[in-house]
Design a protein around this motif. Structure first.
Motif, PDB file in Angstrom:
ATOM      1  N   GLY A  80       0.811  -1.209   0.000  1.00  0.00           N
ATOM      2  CA  GLY A  80       0.000   0.000   0.000  1.00  0.00           C
ATOM      3  C   GLY A  80       0.844   1.259   0.000  1.00  0.00           C
ATOM      4  O   GLY A  80       2.044   1.220  -0.298  1.00  0.00           O
ATOM      5  N   VAL A  81       0.196   2.354   0.348  1.00  0.00           N
ATOM      6  CA  VAL A  81       0.861   3.661   0.317  1.00  0.00           C
ATOM      7  C   VAL A  81       0.954   4.190   1.747  1.00  0.00           C
ATOM      8  O   VAL A  81      -0.012   4.078   2.513  1.00  0.00           O
ATOM      9  CB  VAL A  81       0.056   4.644  -0.564  1.00  0.00           C
ATOM     10  CG1 VAL A  81       0.770   5.993  -0.661  1.00  0.00           C
ATOM     11  CG2 VAL A  81      -0.175   4.063  -1.953  1.00  0.00           C
ATOM     12  N   SER A  82       2.106   4.757   2.110  1.00  0.00           N
ATOM     13  CA  SER A  82       2.238   5.291   3.463  1.00  0.00           C
ATOM     14  C   SER A  82       3.066   6.571   3.450  1.00  0.00           C
ATOM     15  O   SER A  82       3.846   6.805   2.519  1.00  0.00           O
ATOM     16  CB  SER A  82       2.885   4.259   4.395  1.00  0.00           C
ATOM     17  OG  SER A  82       4.220   4.031   3.997  1.00  0.00           O
ATOM     18  N   LEU A  83       2.871   7.358   4.501  1.00  0.00           N
ATOM     19  CA  LEU A  83       3.544   8.666   4.592  1.00  0.00           C
ATOM     20  C   LEU A  83       4.336   8.773   5.896  1.00  0.00           C
ATOM     21  O   LEU A  83       3.848   8.416   6.968  1.00  0.00           O
ATOM     22  CB  LEU A  83       2.497   9.788   4.528  1.00  0.00           C
ATOM     23  CG  LEU A  83       3.010  11.238   4.619  1.00  0.00           C
ATOM     24  CD1 LEU A  83       2.129  12.155   3.778  1.00  0.00           C
ATOM     25  CD2 LEU A  83       3.050  11.754   6.050  1.00  0.00           C
ATOM     26  N   THR A  84       5.557   9.274   5.763  1.00  0.00           N
ATOM     27  CA  THR A  84       6.400   9.595   6.923  1.00  0.00           C
ATOM     28  C   THR A  84       6.945  11.006   6.713  1.00  0.00           C
ATOM     29  O   THR A  84       7.274  11.366   5.571  1.00  0.00           O
ATOM     30  CB  THR A  84       7.573   8.592   7.024  1.00  0.00           C
ATOM     31  OG1 THR A  84       7.041   7.275   7.233  1.00  0.00           O
ATOM     32  CG2 THR A  84       8.522   8.928   8.174  1.00  0.00           C
ATOM     33  N   ASN A  85       7.013  11.786   7.770  1.00  0.00           N
ATOM     34  CA  ASN A  85       7.674  13.096   7.636  1.00  0.00           C
ATOM     35  C   ASN A  85       8.526  13.392   8.867  1.00  0.00           C
ATOM     36  O   ASN A  85       8.201  12.987   9.986  1.00  0.00           O
ATOM     37  CB  ASN A  85       6.661  14.221   7.409  1.00  0.00           C
ATOM     38  CG  ASN A  85       5.890  14.592   8.663  1.00  0.00           C
ATOM     39  OD1 ASN A  85       5.180  13.770   9.219  1.00  0.00           O
ATOM     40  ND2 ASN A  85       6.036  15.828   9.113  1.00  0.00           N
ATOM     41  N   ARG A  86       9.641  14.061   8.623  1.00  0.00           N
ATOM     42  CA  ARG A  86      10.567  14.424   9.702  1.00  0.00           C
ATOM     43  C   ARG A  86      11.255  15.750   9.374  1.00  0.00           C
ATOM     44  O   ARG A  86      11.635  15.984   8.228  1.00  0.00           O
ATOM     45  CB  ARG A  86      11.685  13.370   9.857  1.00  0.00           C
ATOM     46  CG  ARG A  86      11.270  12.052  10.477  1.00  0.00           C
ATOM     47  CD  ARG A  86      10.952  12.189  11.950  1.00  0.00           C
ATOM     48  NE  ARG A  86      10.643  10.896  12.537  1.00  0.00           N
ATOM     49  CZ  ARG A  86       9.454  10.291  12.476  1.00  0.00           C
ATOM     50  NH1 ARG A  86       8.445  10.849  11.833  1.00  0.00           N
ATOM     51  NH2 ARG A  86       9.267   9.122  13.051  1.00  0.00           N
ATOM     52  N   PHE A  87      11.441  16.562  10.395  1.00  0.00           N
ATOM     53  CA  PHE A  87      12.359  17.686  10.249  1.00  0.00           C
ATOM     54  C   PHE A  87      13.779  17.138  10.154  1.00  0.00           C
ATOM     55  O   PHE A  87      14.097  16.105  10.757  1.00  0.00           O
ATOM     56  CB  PHE A  87      12.257  18.624  11.452  1.00  0.00           C
ATOM     57  CG  PHE A  87      11.115  19.588  11.340  1.00  0.00           C
ATOM     58  CD1 PHE A  87      11.275  20.788  10.665  1.00  0.00           C
ATOM     59  CD2 PHE A  87       9.872  19.274  11.872  1.00  0.00           C
ATOM     60  CE1 PHE A  87      10.218  21.668  10.534  1.00  0.00           C
ATOM     61  CE2 PHE A  87       8.805  20.155  11.746  1.00  0.00           C
ATOM     62  CZ  PHE A  87       8.976  21.351  11.070  1.00  0.00           C
ATOM     63  N   VAL A  88      14.625  17.825   9.405  1.00  0.00           N
ATOM     64  CA  VAL A  88      16.037  17.481   9.401  1.00  0.00           C
ATOM     65  C   VAL A  88      16.627  18.040  10.695  1.00  0.00           C
ATOM     66  O   VAL A  88      16.477  19.229  10.994  1.00  0.00           O
ATOM     67  CB  VAL A  88      16.762  18.092   8.177  1.00  0.00           C
ATOM     68  CG1 VAL A  88      18.211  17.607   8.131  1.00  0.00           C
ATOM     69  CG2 VAL A  88      16.032  17.740   6.885  1.00  0.00           C
ATOM     70  N   ARG A  89      17.239  17.149  11.461  1.00  0.00           N
ATOM     71  CA  ARG A  89      17.808  17.571  12.761  1.00  0.00           C
ATOM     72  C   ARG A  89      19.147  18.261  12.515  1.00  0.00           C
ATOM     73  O   ARG A  89      20.216  17.709  12.796  1.00  0.00           O
ATOM     74  CB  ARG A  89      17.984  16.365  13.672  1.00  0.00           C
ATOM     75  CG  ARG A  89      16.858  16.078  14.659  1.00  0.00           C
ATOM     76  CD  ARG A  89      15.562  15.774  14.007  1.00  0.00           C
ATOM     77  NE  ARG A  89      14.560  15.409  15.023  1.00  0.00           N
ATOM     78  CZ  ARG A  89      13.270  15.285  14.773  1.00  0.00           C
ATOM     79  NH1 ARG A  89      12.807  15.490  13.545  1.00  0.00           N
ATOM     80  NH2 ARG A  89      12.423  14.954  15.728  1.00  0.00           N
ATOM     81  N   THR A  90      19.093  19.461  11.990  1.00  0.00           N
ATOM     82  CA  THR A  90      20.332  20.227  11.807  1.00  0.00           C
ATOM     83  C   THR A  90      20.773  20.750  13.171  1.00  0.00           C
ATOM     84  O   THR A  90      19.982  20.806  14.126  1.00  0.00           O
ATOM     85  CB  THR A  90      20.103  21.414  10.864  1.00  0.00           C
ATOM     86  OG1 THR A  90      19.174  22.308  11.492  1.00  0.00           O
ATOM     87  CG2 THR A  90      19.528  20.982   9.529  1.00  0.00           C
ATOM     88  N   GLU A  91      22.027  21.173  13.238  1.00  0.00           N
ATOM     89  CA  GLU A  91      22.534  21.726  14.494  1.00  0.00           C
ATOM     90  C   GLU A  91      21.709  22.941  14.910  1.00  0.00           C
ATOM     91  O   GLU A  91      21.344  23.101  16.074  1.00  0.00           O
ATOM     92  CB  GLU A  91      23.998  22.124  14.275  1.00  0.00           C
ATOM     93  CG  GLU A  91      24.783  22.344  15.524  1.00  0.00           C
ATOM     94  CD  GLU A  91      26.216  22.761  15.182  1.00  0.00           C
ATOM     95  OE1 GLU A  91      26.892  22.022  14.432  1.00  0.00           O
ATOM     96  OE2 GLU A  91      26.635  23.827  15.649  1.00  0.00           O
ATOM     97  N   GLY A  92      21.388  23.796  13.936  1.00  0.00           N
ATOM     98  CA  GLY A  92      20.619  25.008  14.228  1.00  0.00           C
ATOM     99  C   GLY A  92      19.204  24.694  14.692  1.00  0.00           C
ATOM    100  O   GLY A  92      18.692  25.313  15.632  1.00  0.00           O
ATOM    101  N   TRP A  93      18.565  23.723  14.046  1.00  0.00           N
ATOM    102  CA  TRP A  93      17.194  23.340  14.422  1.00  0.00           C
ATOM    103  C   TRP A  93      17.186  22.806  15.854  1.00  0.00           C
ATOM    104  O   TRP A  93      16.326  23.175  16.659  1.00  0.00           O
ATOM    105  CB  TRP A  93      16.672  22.278  13.450  1.00  0.00           C
ATOM    106  CG  TRP A  93      15.238  21.877  13.665  1.00  0.00           C
ATOM    107  CD1 TRP A  93      14.139  22.451  13.111  1.00  0.00           C
ATOM    108  CD2 TRP A  93      14.762  20.791  14.491  1.00  0.00           C
ATOM    109  NE1 TRP A  93      13.004  21.801  13.534  1.00  0.00           N
ATOM    110  CE2 TRP A  93      13.344  20.779  14.383  1.00  0.00           C
ATOM    111  CE3 TRP A  93      15.372  19.827  15.305  1.00  0.00           C
ATOM    112  CZ2 TRP A  93      12.554  19.858  15.052  1.00  0.00           C
ATOM    113  CZ3 TRP A  93      14.586  18.913  15.969  1.00  0.00           C
ATOM    114  CH2 TRP A  93      13.191  18.933  15.847  1.00  0.00           C
ATOM    115  N   GLN A  94      18.165  21.964  16.174  1.00  0.00           N
ATOM    116  CA  GLN A  94      18.208  21.389  17.528  1.00  0.00           C
ATOM    117  C   GLN A  94      18.432  22.469  18.584  1.00  0.00           C
ATOM    118  O   GLN A  94      17.790  22.466  19.641  1.00  0.00           O
ATOM    119  CB  GLN A  94      19.324  20.345  17.608  1.00  0.00           C
ATOM    120  CG  GLN A  94      19.039  19.113  16.771  1.00  0.00           C
ATOM    121  CD  GLN A  94      20.126  18.067  16.932  1.00  0.00           C
ATOM    122  OE1 GLN A  94      20.298  17.485  18.005  1.00  0.00           O
ATOM    123  NE2 GLN A  94      20.878  17.829  15.882  1.00  0.00           N
ATOM    124  N   ALA A  95      19.334  23.392  18.276  1.00  0.00           N
ATOM    125  CA  ALA A  95      19.630  24.456  19.255  1.00  0.00           C
ATOM    126  C   ALA A  95      18.401  25.344  19.458  1.00  0.00           C
ATOM    127  O   ALA A  95      18.076  25.726  20.592  1.00  0.00           O
ATOM    128  CB  ALA A  95      20.817  25.281  18.770  1.00  0.00           C
TER     129      ALA A  95
END
Ligand SMILES: [Fe+2]
Length: 503
Positions: A80-95
C-alpha cells in the motif's frame, strides 16, 4: 446590460494559508485515495523537501526560504501507500528547539531578536537543509546549496548528521541543492553536482558520482568518479545548472553582491544581491570528464539579459549546445520590509521558458521563447536528461499571461507548442511536478506526474497522481498533513537510484 465582475485571479487567503508550521511528525501512516487508484507499476518513494518551520517563539521568518527543512516521504509498495515526515535535525534546528527561540539569522532576511545590535557582525550560516532531497548510495541527502548535505535514513528519515560524502567534501563546503542525474550518457548513470565558492572570482567544483554499484568495476553507488575545479572572473550566484553528454552548463547572472548591509545586521545575505547595471551575463560551459572535451578549458560565452534560477534541460545538436531555462526579466529582489504573504505579484517579473542555442564555433546565441505563461519548476522525462526531447512538465499560473502563484500543472510539447493543463484552482496551489516514467516505457510521455498540492479549501495538502500523457487524474490523496509551499523533490524507484526533478 450588466457587466460581470472580472474573476478573481486567485484567493490570497487560500494561498497564504500554506505558510504555517508543520506541527506533526508522522511515521508510516497508511494512505487511501479519496478518488481513483494507484497504478500497480508505481513502486517507489516520493521524497519532498521544503521549509516546515516558519515561526518560532512568536517570530515569523522574513521569507519562507529561511524555514527549516522538513522531509516528506510517500512510499508506494505492494503493501500500500504510506507517509512519513521528519524535520532534518540540523545543528541550528536542535539548538533553536532547545532554546524555544530564534538563535540564527537567515540568508533571506530573517533576523535574531534584539535588533541591529544582536545581528550585526553575526555572520554564522545556519545550514537549514531545506531545498532538495535525493538518494545517493544508501543515504538520503537533504540539500542546501551554501553548505554540506545532511544524511538521513531513506526509510525512517532519521537524521544521521552532516554528510561529507565519504570524505569528498570538506567541512562547510558548498554542495548545490540541484544535482543532475545523467541517465547513462556514457559508461554508467551518474549524479553530477557542483559547489561554488564565490567572491571577486568564482571557483566551481564539478563532481560526478556513481549512482549504481558495479562490483566488476569495483565501484560502489555513491563513489566519486571524477571532479574538476575551474575559476572564473566575477561574482556568481549559481542555484542550478544543466548537463549534456559533453558539458556542464552554468549561467552566471549579471548580479552584484554588496555584503555591507549583511555584515551590519541590516539585511540577509541574499538580500544583498542586486542586478548589475550594464552587466553582461555569461554562459560557462565546463567539459565533463566523461565527454569528448575532457581536460579542455571551459568555454565562456555572452548570455542574454535576464535572470535565471532554474533550467529545464540542455542538449547538443549540430555543433550547438541548447539550454532551456526559466527567465525573469530582472532579478526578483527581496525587499527588507515586505511581508512575503502580502506580496504584490504584479510588481514581480514572471518566469518564462526560453530556449538559448549556443553555437560553439561562433559563440553566437539565439533565443526563442517557448511559452508566454508564467511557470517554474520544469522538468523533462528523467531518461531524457541532457538529451533532445519533446515534452516538459512544469508548474504554471492559472491565467495565460502575467505573474501569479502556481496553480496548474502544464505539459508542453517543446516542438509544436501544444499544451495540456491540469488545474488545482480555484483553492489549490501546486508545487514542483515530478514526472515518473512507467517502468519499461517506450513513449516519452508514458508515466505519471506526482504533484503535491496545497488545498486551501481544507487547509491541508493533497497528493495528486496524473497520467503524464494527458494529465488526467489517476488518484487523489488527502494527506493527514499540512505541508507549506515547498521546494524540490525526487523519486526513488523501489529497485534503483534517485530520479530527480529539479533537485
Ligand atoms: Fe531550486
Amino acid at each position: 446590460m450588466t457587466v460581470a465582475p472580472a474573476p478573481a485571479r486567485f484567493n490570497r487567503d487560500d494561498w497564504a494559508s500554506a505558510f504555517r508550521n508543520v506541527e506533526q511528525e508522522l511515521t508510516a501512516v497508511a494512505l487511501t485515495p479519496v478518488r481513483g487508484s494507484v497504478p500497480a507499476e508505481l513502486q517507489g518513494t516520493l521524497y519532498r523537501n521544503g521549509p516546515g518551520r516558519l515561526e518560532r517563539g512568536g517570530q515569523r521568518v522574513h521569507h519562507p526560504f529561511d524555514g527549516d527543512g522538513m522531509i516528506t516521504a510517500v512510499r508506494f509498495g505492494e503493501e500500500g501507500v504510506s507517509l512519513t515526515n521528519r524535520f532534518v535535525r540540523t545543528e541550528g534546528w536542535q539548538a533553536e528547539e532547545a532554546a524555544g527561540k530564534v538563535l540564527y539569522r537567515g540568508v533571506f532576511g530573517s533576523q535574531k531578536p534584539g535588533g541591529l545590535r544582536a545581528n550585526a557582525f553575526d555572520l554564522r550560516l545556519k545550514n537549514i537543509a531545506n531545498t532538495g532531497v535525493v538518494q545517493l548510495g544508501d543515504e538520503l541527502l537533504a540539500l542546501w546549496e551554501a553548505a554540506e548535505p545532511h544524511g538521513l535514513d531513506p526509510q525512517t528519515l532519521q537524521t544521521h548528521g552532516i554528510s561529507l560524502l565519504g570524505g569528498v567534501l570538506k567541512k562547510g563546503e558548498a554542495f548545490s541543492a540541484h544535482p543532475r542525474f545523467d541517465p547513462g550518457h556514457h559508461d554508467r548513470p551518474r549524479m553530477v553536482n557542483f559547489g561554488v565558492k564565490t567572491g571577486p572570482r568564482s571557483t566551481i567544483r564539478l563532481m560526478e558520482f556513481a549512482t549504481e554499484t558495479d562490483d566488476a568495476a569495483g565501484i560502489q553507488a555513491g563513489d566519486l568518479l571524477s571532479e574538476r575545479r575551474d575559476s572564473f572572473a566575477g561574482f556568481a550566484f549559481l542555484h542550478d545548472f544543466a548537463i549534456t553528454p559533453n558539458w556542464a552548463v552554468f549561467l552566471q547572472n549579471a548580479v552584484d553582491f554588496n555584503p555591507l548591509p549583511f555584515v551590519l545586521g541590516q539585511r540577509g545575505a541574499a538580500q544583498c544581491l542586486q542586478s548589475k547595471q550594464g552587466g553582461q551575463a555569461k554562459f560557462w560551459l565546463i567539459p565533463r570528464d566523461s565527454g569528448a572535451f575532457a581536460g579542455q578549458a571551459p568555454r565562456i560565452i555572452d548570455a542574454p539579459d535576464g535572470f535565471v534560477f532554474h533550467h529545464l534541460n540542455a542538449w547538443e545538436q549540430d555543433g550547438e549546445v541548447v539550454v532551456e531555462s526559466i527567465y525573469y526579466s530582472d532579478f526578483p529582489s527581496i525587499g527588507p520590509d515586505v511581508d512575503f504573504a502580502a506580496v504584490d505579484f504584479d510588481l514581480i517579473p514572471e518566469g518564462l521558458l526560453e530556449q538559448c542555442r549556443i553555437n560553439l564555433d561562433s559563440g553566437q546565441v539565439t533565443t526563442n521563447r517557448l511559452s508566454e505563461r508564467c511557470c517554474e519548476f520544469a522538468m523533462v522525462n528523467p531518461e531524457k536528461e541532457g538529451l533532445p526531447c519533446r515534452y516538459a512538465w512544469m508548474a504554471a499560473a492559472a491565467r495565460e499571461q502575467g505573474n501569479d502563484p502556481l496553480q496548474v500543472v502544464k505539459k508542453l510539447d517543446l516542438i509544436s507548442g501544444e499544451r495540456q493543463v491540469w488545474s488545482a484552482g480555484p483553492s489549490g496551489f501546486v508545487s514542483e511536478p515530478l514526472m515518473v516514467p512507467r517502468p519499461g516505457a517506450v513513449a516519452e510521455d508514458d508515466g505519471w506526474v506526482l504533484e503535491l498540492v496545497w488545498n486551501g479549501a481544507r487547509q491541508g495538502s493533497d497528493l495528486v497522481i496524473l497520467r503524464a500523457d494527458d494529465l488526467s487524474e489517476q488518484a487523489v490523496f488527502e494527506l493527514p498533513l499540512a505541508i507549506p509551499h515547498g521546494l524540490h523533490g525526487s523519486w526513488v524507484p523501489s529497485h534503483g537510484s534517485s530520479q530527480a526533478g529539479q533537485a
